[in-house]
Design a protein around this motif. Structure first.
Motif, PDB file in Angstrom:
ATOM      1  N   ALA A 155      17.307  21.910  43.702  1.00 21.34           N
ATOM      2  CA  ALA A 155      18.506  21.531  43.892  1.00 21.34           C
ATOM      3  C   ALA A 155      18.603  19.900  43.339  1.00 21.34           C
ATOM      4  O   ALA A 155      19.327  19.538  42.204  1.00 21.34           O
ATOM      5  N   VAL A 156      17.669  19.055  44.015  1.00 21.72           N
ATOM      6  CA  VAL A 156      17.614  17.737  43.555  1.00 21.72           C
ATOM      7  C   VAL A 156      17.320  17.302  42.141  1.00 21.72           C
ATOM      8  O   VAL A 156      18.008  16.745  41.565  1.00 21.72           O
ATOM      9  N   PRO A 157      16.252  17.992  41.760  1.00 25.72           N
ATOM     10  CA  PRO A 157      16.068  17.589  40.087  1.00 25.72           C
ATOM     11  C   PRO A 157      17.080  18.160  39.379  1.00 25.72           C
ATOM     12  O   PRO A 157      17.256  17.547  38.411  1.00 25.72           O
ATOM     13  N   MET A 158      17.557  19.360  39.550  1.00 25.64           N
ATOM     14  CA  MET A 158      18.563  19.958  38.608  1.00 25.64           C
ATOM     15  C   MET A 158      19.956  19.155  38.754  1.00 25.64           C
ATOM     16  O   MET A 158      20.589  18.810  37.455  1.00 25.64           O
ATOM     17  N   THR A 159      20.040  18.496  39.991  1.00 29.43           N
ATOM     18  CA  THR A 159      21.487  17.781  40.129  1.00 29.43           C
ATOM     19  C   THR A 159      21.268  16.482  39.177  1.00 29.43           C
ATOM     20  O   THR A 159      21.864  15.943  38.518  1.00 29.43           O
ATOM     21  N   ALA A 160      19.915  15.833  39.577  1.00 29.01           N
ATOM     22  CA  ALA A 160      19.870  14.339  38.821  1.00 29.01           C
ATOM     23  C   ALA A 160      19.577  14.436  37.355  1.00 29.01           C
ATOM     24  O   ALA A 160      19.697  13.282  37.047  1.00 29.01           O
ATOM     25  N   GLY A 161      19.275  15.412  36.971  1.00 31.33           N
ATOM     26  CA  GLY A 161      18.647  15.490  35.209  1.00 31.33           C
ATOM     27  C   GLY A 161      19.788  15.059  34.521  1.00 31.33           C
ATOM     28  O   GLY A 161      19.463  14.140  33.620  1.00 31.33           O
ATOM     29  N   THR A 162      21.024  15.719  34.760  1.00 30.20           N
ATOM     30  CA  THR A 162      22.443  15.195  33.844  1.00 30.20           C
ATOM     31  C   THR A 162      22.912  13.822  33.963  1.00 30.20           C
ATOM     32  O   THR A 162      23.032  13.241  33.057  1.00 30.20           O
ATOM     33  N   PRO A 163      22.876  13.112  35.210  1.00 31.50           N
ATOM     34  CA  PRO A 163      23.137  11.705  35.293  1.00 31.50           C
ATOM     35  C   PRO A 163      22.246  10.841  34.695  1.00 31.50           C
ATOM     36  O   PRO A 163      22.658   9.890  34.285  1.00 31.50           O
ATOM     37  N   ILE A 164      20.948  11.356  34.722  1.00 32.19           N
ATOM     38  CA  ILE A 164      19.780  10.389  34.248  1.00 32.19           C
ATOM     39  C   ILE A 164      20.038  10.579  32.828  1.00 32.19           C
ATOM     40  O   ILE A 164      20.089   9.467  31.942  1.00 32.19           O
ATOM     41  N   ALA A 165      20.195  11.682  32.160  1.00 36.61           N
ATOM     42  CA  ALA A 165      20.423  11.842  30.689  1.00 36.61           C
ATOM     43  C   ALA A 165      21.851  10.970  30.385  1.00 36.61           C
ATOM     44  O   ALA A 165      21.790  10.394  29.295  1.00 36.61           O
ATOM     45  N   GLY A 166      22.668  11.010  31.196  1.00 34.32           N
ATOM     46  CA  GLY A 166      24.028  10.148  30.952  1.00 34.32           C
ATOM     47  C   GLY A 166      23.674   8.595  30.865  1.00 34.32           C
ATOM     48  O   GLY A 166      24.050   7.956  30.142  1.00 34.32           O
ATOM     49  N   TYR A 167      22.740   8.198  31.849  1.00 36.01           N
ATOM     50  CA  TYR A 167      22.580   6.836  32.015  1.00 36.01           C
ATOM     51  C   TYR A 167      21.567   6.419  30.539  1.00 36.01           C
ATOM     52  O   TYR A 167      21.906   5.202  29.836  1.00 36.01           O
ATOM     53  N   LEU A 168      20.654   6.976  30.020  1.00 36.84           N
ATOM     54  CA  LEU A 168      19.994   7.129  28.916  1.00 36.84           C
ATOM     55  C   LEU A 168      20.967   7.114  27.539  1.00 36.84           C
ATOM     56  O   LEU A 168      20.774   6.089  26.785  1.00 36.84           O
ATOM     57  N   ASN A 169      21.813   7.738  27.871  1.00 40.15           N
ATOM     58  CA  ASN A 169      23.044   7.883  26.639  1.00 40.15           C
ATOM     59  C   ASN A 169      23.757   6.521  26.510  1.00 40.15           C
ATOM     60  O   ASN A 169      23.986   5.872  25.428  1.00 40.15           O
ATOM     61  N   ASP A 170      24.132   5.926  27.883  1.00 32.73           N
ATOM     62  CA  ASP A 170      24.718   4.864  27.870  1.00 32.73           C
ATOM     63  C   ASP A 170      24.155   3.561  27.177  1.00 32.73           C
ATOM     64  O   ASP A 170      24.413   2.673  26.900  1.00 32.73           O
ATOM     65  N   TYR A 171      22.702   3.963  27.746  1.00 32.04           N
ATOM     66  CA  TYR A 171      21.780   2.573  27.598  1.00 32.04           C
ATOM     67  C   TYR A 171      21.424   2.306  25.909  1.00 32.04           C
ATOM     68  O   TYR A 171      21.349   1.270  25.377  1.00 32.04           O
ATOM     69  N   PHE A 172      20.964   3.499  25.490  1.00 36.09           N
ATOM     70  CA  PHE A 172      20.430   3.416  24.135  1.00 36.09           C
ATOM     71  C   PHE A 172      21.653   3.855  23.090  1.00 36.09           C
ATOM     72  O   PHE A 172      21.714   3.833  21.857  1.00 36.09           O
ATOM     73  N   GLU A 173      22.931   4.180  23.547  1.00 43.40           N
ATOM     74  CA  GLU A 173      24.281   4.496  22.820  1.00 43.40           C
ATOM     75  C   GLU A 173      23.745   5.745  21.814  1.00 43.40           C
ATOM     76  O   GLU A 173      24.307   5.764  20.828  1.00 43.40           O
ATOM     77  N   ASN A 174      23.056   6.737  22.156  1.00 42.20           N
ATOM     78  CA  ASN A 174      22.905   7.859  21.568  1.00 42.20           C
ATOM     79  C   ASN A 174      22.222   8.824  22.399  1.00 42.20           C
ATOM     80  O   ASN A 174      21.476   8.696  23.763  1.00 42.20           O
ATOM     81  N   TYR A 175      22.141  10.116  21.948  1.00 42.89           N
ATOM     82  CA  TYR A 175      21.600  11.260  22.879  1.00 42.89           C
ATOM     83  C   TYR A 175      20.149  11.663  22.610  1.00 42.89           C
ATOM     84  O   TYR A 175      19.543  12.481  23.447  1.00 42.89           O
ATOM     85  N   ASP A 176      19.510  10.943  21.740  1.00 42.56           N
ATOM     86  CA  ASP A 176      18.184  11.361  21.375  1.00 42.56           C
ATOM     87  C   ASP A 176      17.207  11.093  22.509  1.00 42.56           C
ATOM     88  O   ASP A 176      16.437  11.798  22.731  1.00 42.56           O
ATOM     89  N   ALA A 177      17.270   9.811  23.260  1.00 45.91           N
ATOM     90  CA  ALA A 177      16.509   9.491  24.365  1.00 45.91           C
ATOM     91  C   ALA A 177      16.484  10.765  25.386  1.00 45.91           C
ATOM     92  O   ALA A 177      15.664  11.086  26.094  1.00 45.91           O
ATOM     93  N   ALA A 178      17.906  11.031  25.670  1.00 46.58           N
ATOM     94  CA  ALA A 178      18.149  12.183  26.891  1.00 46.58           C
ATOM     95  C   ALA A 178      17.545  13.446  26.406  1.00 46.58           C
ATOM     96  O   ALA A 178      17.065  14.104  27.256  1.00 46.58           O
ATOM     97  N   PHE A 179      17.721  13.762  25.145  1.00 44.26           N
ATOM     98  CA  PHE A 179      17.017  15.050  25.031  1.00 44.26           C
ATOM     99  C   PHE A 179      15.303  14.998  24.948  1.00 44.26           C
ATOM    100  O   PHE A 179      14.771  15.778  25.342  1.00 44.26           O
ATOM    101  N   TYR A 180      15.013  13.972  24.634  1.00 46.98           N
ATOM    102  CA  TYR A 180      13.387  13.751  24.588  1.00 46.98           C
ATOM    103  C   TYR A 180      13.001  13.689  25.971  1.00 46.98           C
ATOM    104  O   TYR A 180      11.855  14.177  26.319  1.00 46.98           O
ATOM    105  N   PHE A 181      13.953  13.323  27.177  1.00 49.00           N
ATOM    106  CA  PHE A 181      13.709  13.081  28.348  1.00 49.00           C
ATOM    107  C   PHE A 181      13.671  14.752  28.964  1.00 49.00           C
ATOM    108  O   PHE A 181      13.010  15.127  29.693  1.00 49.00           O
ATOM    109  N   ALA A 182      14.759  15.473  28.521  1.00 48.20           N
ATOM    110  CA  ALA A 182      14.918  16.730  29.163  1.00 48.20           C
ATOM    111  C   ALA A 182      13.533  17.685  28.630  1.00 48.20           C
ATOM    112  O   ALA A 182      13.551  18.698  29.227  1.00 48.20           O
ATOM    113  N   GLY A 183      12.851  17.264  27.297  1.00 49.62           N
ATOM    114  CA  GLY A 183      11.955  18.201  27.024  1.00 49.62           C
ATOM    115  C   GLY A 183      10.559  18.019  27.756  1.00 49.62           C
ATOM    116  O   GLY A 183       9.694  19.057  27.738  1.00 49.62           O
ATOM    117  N   VAL A 184      10.266  17.029  28.373  1.00 49.95           N
ATOM    118  CA  VAL A 184       9.032  16.583  29.138  1.00 49.95           C
ATOM    119  C   VAL A 184       8.945  17.589  30.211  1.00 49.95           C
ATOM    120  O   VAL A 184       7.838  18.227  30.462  1.00 49.95           O
TER     121      VAL A 184
END
Length: 370
Positions: free
Chosen positions: A317-346
């Motif tokens: 529950a915790v990692p699955m819930t936290a993953g999407t907001p973390i990706a959203g934060y990375l998207n806001d910070y870098f202003e693209n989705y690339d870092a979010a998808f790299y994060f999701a792959g590890v």
């Protein structure tokens, strides 16, 4: 992102509690009650005007009710099937894809015609039907609780502290964690799902931003749903042919491939490449989802499978819930989705490596017992 992510997180977070209700009340009562709660959550969401209120009506009520309705559907199969459990699980899990494939078309048409509020009401009608379908569950195996301990619980001869401890142990059965293989398996899956929902929640927005000329982003959802259904059917049949815990290697392969595909998404130069990746992502989802229940039955047996599945999904529950907001934060910070998808792959790759150890540990334990 929090509304949908919270609903998915509640489905898994409530699972340990659902396993207790399943053991005590049975699959039928638990599933029907959950479907009723989910129906109330969807229906009440149609009357909300505030996003904060929808956190509760959709994120918590609908998510919690879905958890109570979902988990008994996995447990009940173990009452009817043993040799063909994987195939049965694949057919049941694949049935959901019959709805998820046309659902994007349906929601797009209905949403434009009647608006979001009435769309919630239409979806709540589907949950209402599920209440009656849940009443068809007929458990065959006896409850997993220790009836001897229940009979020996003489409350008058025990102190209050002993009574509380006895009741806690009776309802929160942690015996599954005594198995080393189960602990490794649960930890590996909890690690792998940290970025699991990121591609599903962000692919459409990524395509709209990266390939602005295309108007067929709905194809991605259709590809994911169709290939997930195919993967569930195929993996169920393959899982029945693989003896014992070697079934875990199907999850290892699916997680490793899923992580690699996530990191390949930013490398796609055309919309067609994203479609190909979605096809394989759906296949990986089908393999992972279907084989989870048969592996739980292999690890702890049918009598404790409900607890094993419940605690596993609670850990997810915790990692699955936290993953999407973390990706959203990375998207806001870098202003693209690339870092979010790299994060999701590890995380899936790391989780797959951990899962590959489980059969080896199991074989070593068997040699010690011999």
């Amino acid at each position: 992102a929090w509304v949908g992510s919270l609903a998915m997180g509640m489905i898994f977070f409530c699972s340990p509690i659902v396993s207790i209700f399943t053991d005590r009340l049975g699959c039928r009562t638990t599933a029907a009650s959950g479907a009723a709660i989910a129906f109330i959550g969807l229906l009440s969401s149609s009357f909300t005007k505030s996003l904060e209120v929808r956190y509760f009506t959709y994120g918590i009520l609908f998510g919690c009710g879905s958890s109570f309705a979902f988990q008994p559907s996995l447990v009940i199969l173990g009452h009817y099937f043993k040799r063909r459990l994987g195939l049965a699980n694949g057919i049941v899990a694949g049935g959901s894809c019959l709805i998820s494939v046309p659902l994007p078309f349906f929601l797009k048409v209905v949403g434009k015609a009647i608006g979001l509020a009435h769309t919630f009401q239409v979806l709540s009608a589907l949950m209402l039907i599920q209440i009656f379908l849940s009443l068809t569950y007929r458990p065959i195996l006896p409850p997993s609780c220790d009836s001897q301990n229940d009979g020996q619980d003489k409350l008058g001869s025990r102190s209050m502290r002993q009574q509380c401890w006895s009741q806690t142990r009776k309802y929160f059965n942690l015996r599954v964690f005594r198995r080393k293989t189960y602990r490794i398996w649960a930890f590996g899956i909890a690690t792998a799902v940290l970025g699991y929902l990121v591609p599903y929640m962000n692919l459409v927005k990524y395509v709209e931003k990266r390939f602005q000329e295309t108007k067929k982003d709905w194809i991605l959802l259709v590809c994911l749903g169709a290939m997930s259904g195919l993967g569930r059917l195929v993996s169920g049949r393959i899982g029945d042919c693989i003896p014992g815990l070697k079934k875990i290697y199907l999850q290892v392969a699916s997680f490793m491939l899923l992580g690699t595909l996530c990191m390949m998404i930013p490398q796609c130069q055309g919309f067609e490449g994203v479609i190909v990746i979605c096809l394989f992502l759906g296949l990986c989802d089908g393999f992972f989802t279907t084989i989870m229940a048969p592996i739980a039955f292999e690890l702890v047996g049918p009598m404790q499978a409900s607890q094993a599945i419940g605690y596993l999904m609670g850990l997810m529950a915790v990692p699955m819930t936290a993953g999407t907001p973390i990706a959203g934060y990375l998207n806001d910070y870098f202003e693209n989705y690339d870092a979010a998808f790299y994060f999701a792959g590890v995380p899936p790759i790391i989780g797959g490596l951990v899962l590959s150890v489980v059969p080896l540990v199991h074989q070593r334990m068997l040699k010690k017992q011999r």
